[in-house]
Design a protein around this motif. Structure first.
Motif, PDB file in Angstrom:
ATOM      1  N   VAL A   1       0.818  -1.211   0.000  1.00 54.41           N
ATOM      2  CA  VAL A   1       0.000   0.000   0.000  1.00 54.41           C
ATOM      3  C   VAL A   1       0.852   1.261   0.000  1.00 54.41           C
ATOM      4  CG1 VAL A   1      -1.985  -1.119   1.047  1.00 54.41           C
ATOM      5  CG2 VAL A   1      -0.294   0.007   2.513  1.00 54.41           C
ATOM      6  N   GLY A   2       2.149   1.152   0.231  1.00 52.46           N
ATOM      7  CA  GLY A   2       3.057   2.292   0.222  1.00 52.46           C
ATOM      8  C   GLY A   2       4.443   1.871  -0.216  1.00 52.46           C
ATOM      9  N   PRO A   3       5.310   2.839  -0.474  1.00 53.51           N
ATOM     10  CA  PRO A   3       6.655   2.551  -1.006  1.00 53.51           C
ATOM     11  C   PRO A   3       7.662   2.175   0.088  1.00 53.51           C
ATOM     12  CG  PRO A   3       6.328   4.904  -0.890  1.00 53.51           C
ATOM     13  CD  PRO A   3       5.042   4.269  -0.451  1.00 53.51           C
ATOM     14  N   GLY A   4       7.548   0.973   0.623  1.00 48.56           N
ATOM     15  CA  GLY A   4       8.499   0.498   1.619  1.00 48.56           C
ATOM     16  C   GLY A   4       8.100  -0.858   2.148  1.00 48.56           C
ATOM     17  N   ASN A   5       9.076  -1.598   2.679  1.00 53.69           N
ATOM     18  CA  ASN A   5       8.815  -2.941   3.207  1.00 53.69           C
ATOM     19  C   ASN A   5       7.951  -2.934   4.460  1.00 53.69           C
ATOM     20  OD1 ASN A   5      10.162  -4.472   1.264  1.00 53.69           O
ATOM     21  ND2 ASN A   5      12.129  -4.089   2.226  1.00 53.69           N
ATOM     22  N   THR A   6       7.827  -1.809   5.114  1.00 53.54           N
ATOM     23  CA  THR A   6       7.013  -1.750   6.332  1.00 53.54           C
ATOM     24  C   THR A   6       5.528  -1.573   6.036  1.00 53.54           C
ATOM     25  OG1 THR A   6       7.407   0.622   6.523  1.00 53.54           O
ATOM     26  CG2 THR A   6       8.916  -0.846   7.713  1.00 53.54           C
ATOM     27  N   TYR A   7       5.196  -1.241   4.786  1.00 58.92           N
ATOM     28  CA  TYR A   7       3.791  -1.085   4.416  1.00 58.92           C
ATOM     29  C   TYR A   7       3.128  -2.460   4.242  1.00 58.92           C
ATOM     30  CZ  TYR A   7       4.468   3.903   3.713  1.00 58.92           C
ATOM     31  OH  TYR A   7       4.733   5.230   3.897  1.00 58.92           O
ATOM     32  N   ARG A   8       1.842  -2.494   4.516  1.00 61.66           N
ATOM     33  CA  ARG A   8       1.050  -3.722   4.413  1.00 61.66           C
ATOM     34  C   ARG A   8       1.021  -4.243   2.969  1.00 61.66           C
ATOM     35  NH1 ARG A   8      -4.146  -3.987   2.933  1.00 61.66           N
ATOM     36  NH2 ARG A   8      -4.510  -1.772   3.225  1.00 61.66           N
ATOM     37  N   ILE A   9       1.082  -5.571   2.846  1.00 61.59           N
ATOM     38  CA  ILE A   9       0.938  -6.217   1.530  1.00 61.59           C
ATOM     39  C   ILE A   9      -0.545  -6.278   1.201  1.00 61.59           C
ATOM     40  CG2 ILE A   9       1.229  -8.362   0.241  1.00 61.59           C
ATOM     41  CD1 ILE A   9       3.712  -8.910   2.007  1.00 61.59           C
ATOM     42  N   GLU A  10      -0.894  -5.746   0.030  1.00 60.31           N
ATOM     43  CA  GLU A  10      -2.297  -5.751  -0.393  1.00 60.31           C
ATOM     44  C   GLU A  10      -2.611  -6.912  -1.333  1.00 60.31           C
ATOM     45  OE1 GLU A  10      -5.522  -2.380  -1.222  1.00 60.31           O
ATOM     46  OE2 GLU A  10      -3.659  -2.135  -2.327  1.00 60.31           O
ATOM     47  N   TRP A  11      -1.671  -7.222  -2.236  1.00 61.30           N
ATOM     48  CA  TRP A  11      -1.844  -8.313  -3.196  1.00 61.30           C
ATOM     49  C   TRP A  11      -0.549  -9.098  -3.290  1.00 61.30           C
ATOM     50  CZ3 TRP A  11      -6.358  -9.634  -5.335  1.00 61.30           C
ATOM     51  CH2 TRP A  11      -7.352  -8.674  -5.468  1.00 61.30           C
ATOM     52  N   VAL A  12      -0.668 -10.378  -3.604  1.00 59.21           N
ATOM     53  CA  VAL A  12       0.490 -11.200  -3.939  1.00 59.21           C
ATOM     54  C   VAL A  12       0.253 -11.721  -5.356  1.00 59.21           C
ATOM     55  CG1 VAL A  12       1.865 -13.232  -3.386  1.00 59.21           C
ATOM     56  CG2 VAL A  12       0.879 -11.856  -1.537  1.00 59.21           C
ATOM     57  N   TYR A  13       1.118 -11.305  -6.278  1.00 59.92           N
ATOM     58  CA  TYR A  13       1.006 -11.741  -7.678  1.00 59.92           C
ATOM     59  C   TYR A  13       1.832 -13.008  -7.864  1.00 59.92           C
ATOM     60  CZ  TYR A  13      -0.927  -7.134  -8.589  1.00 59.92           C
ATOM     61  OH  TYR A  13      -1.701  -6.010  -8.572  1.00 59.92           O
ATOM     62  N   ARG A  14       1.259 -13.967  -8.542  1.00 57.95           N
ATOM     63  CA  ARG A  14       1.938 -15.221  -8.850  1.00 57.95           C
ATOM     64  C   ARG A  14       1.839 -15.473 -10.356  1.00 57.95           C
ATOM     65  NH1 ARG A  14       2.844 -17.825  -4.002  1.00 57.95           N
ATOM     66  NH2 ARG A  14       1.578 -17.049  -2.274  1.00 57.95           N
ATOM     67  N   ARG A  15       2.166 -14.446 -11.106  1.00 56.14           N
ATOM     68  CA  ARG A  15       1.993 -14.500 -12.562  1.00 56.14           C
ATOM     69  C   ARG A  15       3.191 -13.856 -13.252  1.00 56.14           C
ATOM     70  NH1 ARG A  15      -3.305 -14.195 -15.470  1.00 56.14           N
ATOM     71  NH2 ARG A  15      -2.791 -15.342 -17.342  1.00 56.14           N
ATOM     72  N   MET A  16       4.163 -14.662 -13.616  1.00 56.36           N
ATOM     73  CA  MET A  16       5.344 -14.181 -14.317  1.00 56.36           C
ATOM     74  C   MET A  16       4.921 -13.494 -15.617  1.00 56.36           C
ATOM     75  SD  MET A  16       8.683 -14.449 -14.016  1.00 56.36           S
ATOM     76  CE  MET A  16      10.200 -14.937 -14.768  1.00 56.36           C
ATOM     77  N   HIS A  17       5.527 -12.386 -15.912  1.00 55.96           N
ATOM     78  CA  HIS A  17       5.308 -11.582 -17.128  1.00 55.96           C
ATOM     79  C   HIS A  17       3.981 -10.838 -17.150  1.00 55.96           C
ATOM     80  CE1 HIS A  17       8.945 -13.246 -18.675  1.00 55.96           C
ATOM     81  NE2 HIS A  17       8.452 -14.457 -18.803  1.00 55.96           N
ATOM     82  N   LEU A  18       3.268 -10.783 -16.030  1.00 57.17           N
ATOM     83  CA  LEU A  18       2.035  -9.998 -16.015  1.00 57.17           C
ATOM     84  C   LEU A  18       2.385  -8.547 -16.337  1.00 57.17           C
ATOM     85  CD1 LEU A  18      -1.064 -10.070 -15.291  1.00 57.17           C
ATOM     86  CD2 LEU A  18      -0.360  -9.109 -13.093  1.00 57.17           C
TER      87      LEU A  18
END
Length: 156
Positions: free
Chosen positions: A42-59
């Motif tokens: 949700v923001g530019p940093g590792n401390t921000y919450r993960i909103e989505w996890v993509y599992r699609r190479m080349h999306l």
């Protein structure tokens, strides 16, 4: 004297490199996910919450903002968030859109032989686009698809 020549040479080379770097910094631009698993935050940093996890190479994704090593992206569904630049590639990709099967032709023409029918949601590597057709490669199945059937083609 040699040091002065060396410094002048470096300055001359950096003058040529600067315009290319400036082009790379322009947003928006197309990119693609370059890993099997990529977190959208949700923001530019590792401390921000993960909103989505993509599992699609080349999306394919559209880069809409840059902040340090982070890129704000928009995915084909219109969702936006932040992803590390290391998870992205400048390699162009596209996803088939719409509700119906899309024809992949041997050449960039409706009159050329149809090779396959491609389902909406199929992701592939994007080649050059010309006159409304794009070279498209999905898992080694190569051909040409109409540009208007792809998200990730054209100008971002």
């Amino acid at each position: 004297m040699k040091r002065a020549v060396w410094i002048l040479s470096l300055l001359a080379l950096s003058a040529f490199a600067a315009p290319a770097r400036a082009d790379e910094d322009k947003v928006p631009y197309w990119a693609s996910i370059d890993t099997d698993v990529a977190n959208l935050r949700v923001g530019p940093g590792n401390t921000y919450r993960i909103e989505w996890v993509y599992r699609r190479m080349h999306l394919p994704v559209k880069i809409i903002r840059r902040e340090g090593a982070w890129r704000q992206i928009e995915d084909p569904a219109g969702d936006k968030g932040w992803m590390r630049d290391l998870l992205l590639s400048r390699q162009r990709a596209a996803i088939v859109t719409g509700d119906d099967l899309v024809e992949m032709h041997a050449e960039a023409s409706d009159s050329s032989p149809m090779l396959w029918r491609v389902e909406p949601g199929v992701v592939g590597l994007l080649g050059d686009c010309d006159a409304g057709w794009c070279a498209f490669d999905t898992d080694g199945h190569k051909g040409f698809v109409r540009e208007d059937a792809l998200w990730g083609a054209g100008e971002p």
